[in-house]
Motif scaffolding. Sequence first.
Motif, PDB file in Angstrom:
ATOM      1  N   ARG A 290      -1.581  22.063  11.664  1.00  0.00           N
ATOM      2  CA  ARG A 290      -1.881  23.245  11.988  1.00  0.00           C
ATOM      3  C   ARG A 290      -1.639  23.700  13.514  1.00  0.00           C
ATOM      4  N   SER A 291      -1.846  22.298  14.301  1.00  0.00           N
ATOM      5  CA  SER A 291      -0.625  22.468  15.557  1.00  0.00           C
ATOM      6  C   SER A 291       0.599  22.224  15.928  1.00  0.00           C
TER       7      SER A 291
ATOM      8  N   GLU B  35      -1.390  22.802  22.811  1.00  0.00           N
ATOM      9  CA  GLU B  35      -1.549  22.184  21.421  1.00  0.00           C
ATOM     10  C   GLU B  35       0.194  21.040  21.312  1.00  0.00           C
TER      11      GLU B  35
ATOM     12  N   ASN C  65       2.887  30.712  18.485  1.00  0.00           N
ATOM     13  CA  ASN C  65       2.726  31.173  20.231  1.00  0.00           C
ATOM     14  C   ASN C  65       3.709  31.213  20.480  1.00  0.00           C
TER      15      ASN C  65
ATOM     16  N   ALA D 144      -1.336  27.611  26.215  1.00  0.00           N
ATOM     17  CA  ALA D 144      -1.802  27.427  25.102  1.00  0.00           C
ATOM     18  C   ALA D 144      -0.403  26.300  24.291  1.00  0.00           C
ATOM     19  N   SER D 145      -0.019  26.940  24.698  1.00  0.00           N
ATOM     20  CA  SER D 145       1.874  25.388  23.868  1.00  0.00           C
ATOM     21  C   SER D 145       1.779  24.737  23.780  1.00  0.00           C
TER      22      SER D 145
ATOM     23  N   TRP E 292      -2.853  17.896  12.558  1.00  0.00           N
ATOM     24  CA  TRP E 292      -1.216  17.763  12.882  1.00  0.00           C
ATOM     25  C   TRP E 292      -0.273  19.325  12.563  1.00  0.00           C
TER      26      TRP E 292
ATOM     27  N   ARG F 151      -1.863  17.970  22.098  1.00  0.00           N
ATOM     28  CA  ARG F 151      -2.939  17.971  20.740  1.00  0.00           C
ATOM     29  C   ARG F 151      -1.714  17.040  19.426  1.00  0.00           C
ATOM     30  N   LEU F 152      -1.229  17.846  19.783  1.00  0.00           N
ATOM     31  CA  LEU F 152      -0.156  17.204  17.929  1.00  0.00           C
ATOM     32  C   LEU F 152       0.065  15.777  18.749  1.00  0.00           C
TER      33      LEU F 152
ATOM     34  N   GLN G 227       0.844  26.569  15.030  1.00  0.00           N
ATOM     35  CA  GLN G 227       0.302  26.898  16.092  1.00  0.00           C
ATOM     36  C   GLN G 227       1.210  27.077  17.211  1.00  0.00           C
ATOM     37  N   ILE G 228       1.899  26.616  17.049  1.00  0.00           N
ATOM     38  CA  ILE G 228       3.310  26.185  18.659  1.00  0.00           C
ATOM     39  C   ILE G 228       4.404  27.439  17.384  1.00  0.00           C
TER      40      ILE G 228
END
Length: 155
Positions: free
Chosen positions: A90-91, A143, A98, A139-140, A88, A146-147, A94-95
Motif C-alpha cells: 500500500r505504501s 509514505e 502521490n 505525504a510522499s 509495504w 513508513r515504507l 500510495q507513493i
Amino acid sequence: MNETQDNGEHSKVTGFLKKLSKEKKAKTSEFIGAIIVNAVVLYVVNNLLSWHLGFILPSFQDVLWILNLSIGMTIIANILFLIYHPGWFRSIMQIILNILGFMVCYYLYTIFPFIFSNAAYTIVLKILLILGMVGVIIASVVEVVRLILQVTKTT
C-alpha cells in the motif's frame, strides 16, 4: 540537556515511528467505495467539456490525460488492494499515486484551464494547487518513511 530529557524525547520519537509504521487494518468497503467514487469522478472529468461550463476552457483537454491516468491508477490500486494489501505494498502504491497527484496539480497550475469572472477565484485556486503540491510532497515523504520502517521491521 540531561539524560531524563534525552530519554523522554527518544521515547516520543520511538513512539511516533512505531505509530507511523503500524499497518492500518484494511477494509474492503473502503476499497470498493474508492473504486465507485473514482469511477464517477472519471465520468465527470471526461464530460466536463461537453457540458459547456462557462469557467472550463478548451485547454482542459490538455490536462485530461493526466487526470485520466491518475484516476485510472487510483481505481487499479484499489482493485489490487481488494486482492493484496500488505502495508509495504500500500505504501508503494500510495507513493505512485502521490506522484501522479503532484503531476495533476502541476499541470492544472501551469495550463490552468479555467477562467473566472472574479480574479480572486483564480488566485485562490492557484494557491490551493500550490498547497496541494506541497501537501503531496509531505505525504510522499511520510509514505517513504513508513515504507522504510515496514520493510526494516520485517527483515
